[in-house]
Design a protein around this motif. Structure first.
Motif, mmCIF file in Angstrom:
data_model
loop_
_atom_site.group_PDB
_atom_site.id
_atom_site.type_symbol
_atom_site.label_atom_id
_atom_site.label_comp_id
_atom_site.label_asym_id
_atom_site.label_seq_id
_atom_site.Cartn_x
_atom_site.Cartn_y
_atom_site.Cartn_z
ATOM 1 N N UNK A 140 0.862 -1.170 0.000
ATOM 2 C CA UNK A 140 0.000 0.000 0.000
ATOM 3 C C UNK A 140 0.910 1.235 0.000
ATOM 4 N N UNK A 141 0.764 2.066 -1.012
ATOM 5 C CA UNK A 141 1.627 3.225 -1.219
ATOM 6 C C UNK A 141 0.810 4.483 -0.995
ATOM 7 N N UNK A 142 1.397 5.450 -0.312
ATOM 8 C CA UNK A 142 0.734 6.718 -0.058
ATOM 9 C C UNK A 142 1.676 7.871 -0.411
ATOM 10 N N UNK A 143 1.120 9.072 -0.408
ATOM 11 C CA UNK A 143 1.832 10.332 -0.636
ATOM 12 C C UNK A 143 2.234 10.552 -2.098
ATOM 13 N N UNK A 144 1.900 9.643 -3.010
ATOM 14 C CA UNK A 144 2.130 9.916 -4.419
ATOM 15 C C UNK A 144 0.979 10.724 -4.988
ATOM 16 N N UNK A 145 -0.244 10.385 -4.595
ATOM 17 C CA UNK A 145 -1.434 11.138 -4.982
ATOM 18 C C UNK A 145 -2.264 11.404 -3.737
ATOM 19 N N UNK A 146 -3.221 12.324 -3.870
ATOM 20 C CA UNK A 146 -4.002 12.741 -2.713
ATOM 21 C C UNK A 146 -5.505 12.680 -2.968
ATOM 22 N N UNK A 147 -5.912 12.049 -4.046
ATOM 23 C CA UNK A 147 -7.334 11.779 -4.248
ATOM 24 C C UNK A 147 -7.482 10.539 -5.107
ATOM 25 N N UNK A 148 -8.640 9.992 -5.071
ATOM 26 C CA UNK A 148 -8.908 8.714 -5.714
ATOM 27 C C UNK A 148 -8.862 8.832 -7.239
ATOM 28 N N UNK A 149 -9.353 9.944 -7.795
ATOM 29 C CA UNK A 149 -9.423 10.098 -9.252
ATOM 30 C C UNK A 149 -8.023 10.111 -9.873
ATOM 31 N N UNK A 150 -7.041 10.703 -9.175
ATOM 32 C CA UNK A 150 -5.683 10.716 -9.709
ATOM 33 C C UNK A 150 -5.092 9.319 -9.778
#
Length: 802
Positions: A710-720
């Motif tokens: 599980x990766x975070x901080x690359x995008x900040x919303x689901x659509x991206x």
């Protein structure tokens, strides 16, 4: 005693076949003079004997030696142009008037003085040596004057200080001259005889040691007495000339005199008349003329006045006083010039080169036809067609397209099923009601369970902790200084911020069309179908074809039309006026690529698209370049800064120039001084050379499973996450993977990789787009402020003797 008999395992050699392998002599005897058809069709090459080969080699050596001697004899002779010598003092303690006084030997020749502002020049005619010199001078602090006059000088005479050789300003001047290309040069030291005898030996040793870096194998001449000046003049007349490629294929002229005739309609524009000696190649009146620092112009006509500085002034009545003889020669020459003015050529409007620099864009060239009604109806049918299939649980819509029907065909146009028939088919296949209810329950969980899981996932997210962790990772990335890495914006969707970017499977091998999405400025430039072949054909035509016009060595007057009055004002202030003839197509705009390397004396960061000053061959202009890697691939990665110790390619909009040509890059400081940034050469004229900008988005693994994370901080919303799902991921430790699905609404995503991920690894996504230079070309460069030693010493290290 019994004889030895070989056993069954003895080696058996083949018998020699002497009749099959014949030599050349036996084959010629058997052929009896008959030749094969291929041999007859080939061009017979005469084989020379050893004596003839030696004779031929000696003839070639003799021809080359005669060509060198003819070139040496023509320069400075009565039929050739005067030997132009540029005197450059490399130290502020050197006395330039004293050096000129020693070189102006009135006993051996006639001296014609000429003062133009701050630059002093004189013509020295020496009938005894059958040579004439034209001496000019330039201070190292005047950058444009030094570089412009070095472009047309036959020889550069460097004056050195006996104690230090050259100061920081002189070293800076040498760096620029070496990068531009040095013609023939000579070194002379001034003032060494004024030192005590014991210090003279030490000074010479220290001076030779200081010269090892810049001039390792050159001889040093003295310039303190009249006798030493005579030896120096003989050296200047007899040394071998070095050639500069960019000026040998073009005609060029150094203006000795200039006059301006304004137009009747506008006094600010008129006809400029410049007089000087033709050098390099034959000058044609129909070609264009480039005045360095001012632009391109057309010529009206070429006149041939009398030479004001003839080598042998015996045609005029001799006087007892040589000074009186010089004055009479000048006045009579001017009078004869006005009476016997000959017009060599007048421009032909049908054959004259055009001044058009930009192509006229056609607004209808990119026109697209509107689709017909049939094409629209077919598109509507395709959109409205629906296909219903029986697929296993968990099958995505993309996988369902590849599942074959019972007929062995995949669902396509016309494969439609009614909803009722589909339900009957399902009832026949079901065995009992309980299994059907379980299947319906599973289908219900598949359709609505995703949003339930998202809501449960969002409840566990601590937004305040996320913000703190994000700030820490930002600081860590700044410390690492990872190239091309950018932060994903929080106030804008990433799919909008990076909408012009794309993902590539491989930067080296993935295809990219060079004609795709070109900017409007590309409609204004010119492009060659084959630049290399065009360049070869033009250079071959220069060598073989005879051109009508003013020959090399003639003293001519050029009538240049539509010239601003500022050009002649620039000349009257003492600045040199230099004109180069242009080769075909060199007035047209295109995309120039130059290979440069950063100057070691410059440490200031230089960002791409900053305005820089270019000295490219005989041109001088301002532009905002792009920097890219110098590789042999079809795509070249964009560089945001001019890096040190690496050769980069500079891309810029500029007029076409055929290489070879030297390139110097300067940056203007706030105080008006020009700092040398980089040096190099012209690579090519190619608008199809693709400069690709890379953007790296980074994320951090939050939870790691075997090959999932599980990766975070690359995008900040689901659509991206959904938008960039097809782009491949990579990590700093070499793993590759893909985005499986988004988790929640805060930009977390589930990713799969080709191996187990480490907790300290970083997940990266590379995005690419093609970038183009800015159209900021300006041929007018302001004059730099003269260099000051205190300013230069902070940039260029002092090079002298310890």
């Amino acid at each position: 005693m019994a004889a030895h008999r070989s056993g069954p395992l003895k080696q058996q050699n083949k018998a020699h076949k002497g009749g099959r392998h014949r030599g050349r002599g036996s084959a010629q005897r058997d052929g009896k003079g008959r030749l094969a058809p291929k041999t007859l069709s080939k061009k017979v090459r005469k084989e020379l004997s050893r004596v003839d080969q030696r004779h031929r080699a000696s003839q070639l050596r003799k021809q080359k030696k005669e060509a060198v001697l003819a070139e040496k004899r023509q320069l400075g002779s009565k039929d050739g142009p005067p030997h132009q010598v540029l005197v450059v003092p490399l130290h502020n303690r050197i006395s330039l008037p004293e050096a000129f006084r020693l070189l102006q030997d009135r006993d051996s020749g006639i001296v014609h003085l000429n003062e133009l502002g701050s630059s002093h020049s004189f013509m020295l005619l020496c009938p005894r040596l059958k040579h004439r010199w034209f001496f000019t001078s330039a201070r190292p602090g005047d950058l444009h004057t030094v570089l412009d006059m070095a472009k047309v000088a036959d020889t550069i005479l460097f004056l050195l200080d006996p104690l230090e050789g050259w100061d920081s300003t002189g070293n800076y001047c040498l760096s620029c001259l070496f990068a531009q290309g040095l013609p023939t040069y000579t070194l002379a030291v001034q003032g060494i005889s004024g030192l005590p005898l014991k210090k003279q030996i030490d000074a010479r040793k220290k001076l030779s040691k200081a010269m090892e870096k810049r001039f390792p194998d050159d001889k040093l001449f003295l310039l303190d007495t009249q006798q030493e000046a005579g030896m120096l003049l003989r050296q200047l007349a007899n040394q071998k000339q070095r050639h500069l490629a960019f000026r040998d294929r073009r005609a060029y002229l150094f203006a000795h005199a200039a006059d301006f005739v304004p137009n009747e309609e506008n006094n600010l524009v008129g006809t400029l008349k410049i007089s000087g000696y033709v050098r390099g190649q034959t000058l044609n009146v129909n070609s264009l003329l480039h005045i360095t620092g001012h632009g391109d112009f057309q010529m009206k006509q070429i006149d041939a006045p009398l030479d004001p500085f003839p080598l042998n002034p015996r045609v005029i009545k001799s006087q007892k006083d040589p000074g009186m003889e010089m004055e009479i020669c000048d006045t009579d020459a001017v009078a004869d010039m006005e009476e016997d003015l000959k017009v060599l050529m007048k421009a032909d409007p049908d054959r004259q080169e055009s001044l058009q620099t930009e192509a006229i864009p056609d607004p209808m060239e990119g026109e697209q036809t509107w689709p017909t009604e049939e094409e629209l109806s077919e598109a509507n049918v395709k959109e409205s067609s629906k296909v219903v299939k029986k697929v296993p649980k968990g099958t995505s819509s993309y996988q369902a397209e590849w599942i074959l029907d019972e007929d062995g065909e995949s669902g396509g146009e016309g494969d439609e099923y009614d909803v009722a028939e589909h339900e009957d088919f399902m009832e026949e296949e079901s065995q009992d009601e309980s299994s059907e209810e379980e299947e319906e329950e599973e289908c219900e969980t598949m359709t609505i369970g995703e949003s339930v899981r998202d809501d449960l996932y969002d409840e566990k997210v601590d937004e305040e902790a996320e913000e703190k962790m994000l700030e820490k990772y930002k600081q860590e990335r700044l410390e690492e200084m990872f190239p091309d890495e950018v932060d994903t914006p929080r106030d804008m969707a990433a799919r909008i911020r990076f909408q012009k970017y794309r993902g590539l499977k491989s930067f080296r091998t993935s295809p990219w069309d060079p004609k795709e999405n070109l900017p409007p400025d590309y409609a204004r430039i010119f492009q060659f179908q084959n630049f290399t072949n065009t360049r070869k054909s033009i250079f071959k035509e220069i060598e073989e074809k005879e051109v009508e016009g003013a020959e090399v060595g003639w003293y001519v007057t050029l009538h240049i039309s539509e010239v601003p009055v500022s050009v002649v004002e620039y000349f009257r202030q003492g600045a040199p006026l230099i004109a180069f003839s242009l080769l075909p197509h060199e007035q047209k705009m295109s995309v120039l690529n130059m290979v440069v390397r950063r100057d070691p004396g410059n440490i200031e960061p230089v960002k791409a698209k900053e305005e820089l000053i270019f000295h490219c061959g005989f041109r001088r202009f301002r532009a905002s370049p792009l920097f890219s890697q110098h590789t042999a691939a079809d795509k070249h990665k964009f560089q945001r800064f001019l890096t040190a110790d690496v050769a980069l390619v500079v891309t810029v909009y500029a007029p076409i120039t055929f290489p070879p040509a030297s390139v110097l890059l300067f940056k203007q400081k706030s105080n008006g001084m020009h700092n040398l940034i980089a040096t190099g050469h012209l690579l090519s004229v190619d608008p199809d050379r693709m400069v690709i900008k890379r953007v790296v988005l980074s994320g951090h693994p939050f939870k790691i499973f075997t090959k999932m994370a599980v990766v975070r901080y690359m995008f900040f919303n689901r659509e991206d996450v959904l938008w960039f799902k097809p782009v491949e991921l990579r990590t700093k430790w070499g793993r590759r993977g893909h985005i499986k699905e988004p988790l929640g609404t805060h930009g977390h995503m589930k990713c799969s990789f080709d191996g187990k991920l480490k907790s300290q690894d970083t997940v990266l996504m590379n995005l690419y787009k093609r970038v183009f230079p800015k159209w900021t070309y300006d041929p007018y460069v302001p004059e730099p402020v003269p260099w000051v030693k205190s300013e230069i010493s902070s940039v260029v290290p002092e090079v002298g003797m310890e």
